[in-house]
Scaffold this motif. Sequence first.
Motif, PDB file in Angstrom:
ATOM      1  N   ASN A  76       0.848  -1.148   0.000  1.00 43.56           N
ATOM      2  CA  ASN A  76       0.020  -0.043  -0.100  1.00 43.56           C
ATOM      3  C   ASN A  76       0.766   1.302  -0.022  1.00 43.56           C
ATOM      4  O   ASN A  76       1.930   1.263   0.306  1.00 43.56           O
ATOM      5  CB  ASN A  76      -0.870   0.164   1.195  1.00 43.56           C
ATOM      6  N   TYR A  77       0.128   2.439  -0.152  1.00 43.10           N
ATOM      7  CA  TYR A  77       0.655   3.678   0.201  1.00 43.10           C
ATOM      8  C   TYR A  77      -0.355   4.553   0.830  1.00 43.10           C
ATOM      9  O   TYR A  77      -1.431   4.199   0.931  1.00 43.10           O
ATOM     10  CB  TYR A  77       1.284   4.256  -1.016  1.00 43.10           C
ATOM     11  N   ILE A  78       0.211   5.601   1.570  1.00 45.13           N
ATOM     12  CA  ILE A  78      -0.734   6.368   2.141  1.00 45.13           C
ATOM     13  C   ILE A  78      -0.568   7.813   1.944  1.00 45.13           C
ATOM     14  O   ILE A  78       0.622   8.334   1.614  1.00 45.13           O
ATOM     15  CB  ILE A  78      -0.741   6.243   3.976  1.00 45.13           C
ATOM     16  N   VAL A  79      -1.561   8.380   1.912  1.00 47.29           N
ATOM     17  CA  VAL A  79      -1.719   9.939   1.412  1.00 47.29           C
ATOM     18  C   VAL A  79      -2.364  10.947   2.317  1.00 47.29           C
ATOM     19  O   VAL A  79      -3.422  10.353   2.660  1.00 47.29           O
ATOM     20  CB  VAL A  79      -2.006  10.459   0.017  1.00 47.29           C
ATOM     21  N   ALA A  80      -1.549  11.783   2.866  1.00 48.19           N
ATOM     22  CA  ALA A  80      -2.297  12.893   3.462  1.00 48.19           C
ATOM     23  C   ALA A  80      -2.328  14.326   2.978  1.00 48.19           C
ATOM     24  O   ALA A  80      -1.399  14.666   2.192  1.00 48.19           O
ATOM     25  CB  ALA A  80      -1.589  13.306   4.910  1.00 48.19           C
ATOM     26  N   SER A  81      -3.637  14.555   2.521  1.00 45.87           N
ATOM     27  CA  SER A  81      -3.682  15.855   1.425  1.00 45.87           C
ATOM     28  C   SER A  81      -3.954  17.119   2.125  1.00 45.87           C
ATOM     29  O   SER A  81      -3.755  18.026   1.269  1.00 45.87           O
ATOM     30  CB  SER A  81      -4.835  15.549   0.652  1.00 45.87           C
ATOM     31  N   VAL A  82      -3.704  17.204   3.610  1.00 48.05           N
ATOM     32  CA  VAL A  82      -3.646  18.456   4.255  1.00 48.05           C
ATOM     33  C   VAL A  82      -3.058  18.270   5.620  1.00 48.05           C
ATOM     34  O   VAL A  82      -2.595  17.220   5.697  1.00 48.05           O
ATOM     35  CB  VAL A  82      -5.355  18.992   4.343  1.00 48.05           C
ATOM     36  N   LEU A 182      -7.470  13.949  -3.101  1.00 45.74           N
ATOM     37  CA  LEU A 182      -6.300  14.903  -3.169  1.00 45.74           C
ATOM     38  C   LEU A 182      -6.614  16.028  -4.045  1.00 45.74           C
ATOM     39  O   LEU A 182      -6.092  17.053  -3.757  1.00 45.74           O
ATOM     40  CB  LEU A 182      -5.392  13.960  -3.852  1.00 45.74           C
ATOM     41  N   GLU A 183      -7.382  15.921  -5.237  1.00 44.59           N
ATOM     42  CA  GLU A 183      -7.576  16.960  -6.280  1.00 44.59           C
ATOM     43  C   GLU A 183      -8.475  18.061  -5.227  1.00 44.59           C
ATOM     44  O   GLU A 183      -8.302  19.316  -5.644  1.00 44.59           O
ATOM     45  CB  GLU A 183      -8.452  16.540  -7.213  1.00 44.59           C
ATOM     46  N   GLN A 184      -9.320  17.803  -4.293  1.00 49.54           N
ATOM     47  CA  GLN A 184     -10.147  18.591  -3.764  1.00 49.54           C
ATOM     48  C   GLN A 184      -9.487  19.522  -3.066  1.00 49.54           C
ATOM     49  O   GLN A 184     -10.017  20.765  -2.792  1.00 49.54           O
ATOM     50  CB  GLN A 184     -11.254  17.891  -2.888  1.00 49.54           C
TER      51      GLN A 184
END
Length: 305
Positions: A76-82, A182-184
């Motif tokens: 997996n990978y994890i993303v934090a967008s803020v 992510l785009e939001q």
Amino acid sequence: MSERIYKQQHELGKLIERYSGQDGVHPTAIPSLFFIRESIVTEPIYRVNQPSFCIIVQGEKEVFLAQERFRYGPSNYIVASVDLPVTGQVIKASADAPYLSLKLEFTPSQILEVLSDSEIRVGPKKNAKRAMFVSEVESSLLDAVVKLACLLDNPKDIPVLAPLFTKEILYRVLQGPHGDALEQMAIEGSYAYRIRDVIEYIINNYDRSFRIEELAERANMSVPSLHRHFKEITAMSPIQFQKQLRLQEARRLLLSESTDAADVAFRVGYESPSQFSREYSRMFGFPPREDINRLRKKYDQRINS
């Protein structure tokens, strides 16, 4: 896991080992790229996670956002967008098979650039989504990550190629199943964009009191709408968000300075030391003095082992 992905992770693991050498978080010659290595299961680490993409090539990690748990490993990978106050803990690591991971920080303007240069359709009025997600890793994404990391062996190429490979990584994430989360954050006028502005305001003013109406006015939302979208993105209310920031900063101050809990309580915005002590114990499991003594003892044991 496919053989190609296994080979890509093996190559990435060798790079991380070579440029890390010892446990800890290691900045690299590429701005915003970090390598992390741990040979033991760690204590829970409380921090504000900046917008970032993280991938593990060996070991496992658990991240808590409020009461929500995200567990991920090499698939997996994890993303934090803020910016988000989180608790992270390496839960699988050993001297023979250390935890190895890569973190790439990014900005909303970088996301906007990818969206502008691609045919990804965006909807500014979409409902806000959680600003942290775990996705399954794909070979095309790993390929871009490996290309970025390999630039460390050719430093002269970093200024030109690192932005291109970073852009490719973000493009692959935006094309993934959670890309809209992510785009939001980059689309001006979206609910998430306005909540991001409120988050930045709270982070910069965590030590002062504010009224929820003040935050709603800042976001150009009603109070119920602010609460709903803020909780959808961060998994907590604005007040809970501020409390986590205050307690994290208090713990950092207590660890780094010779000062008492009451003084720190006032510095981070508490009016009542007893309330501070109660909320500190609830979050970290121990009263302030006991917690700090425990952490220092563990640190000394690790240094001397």
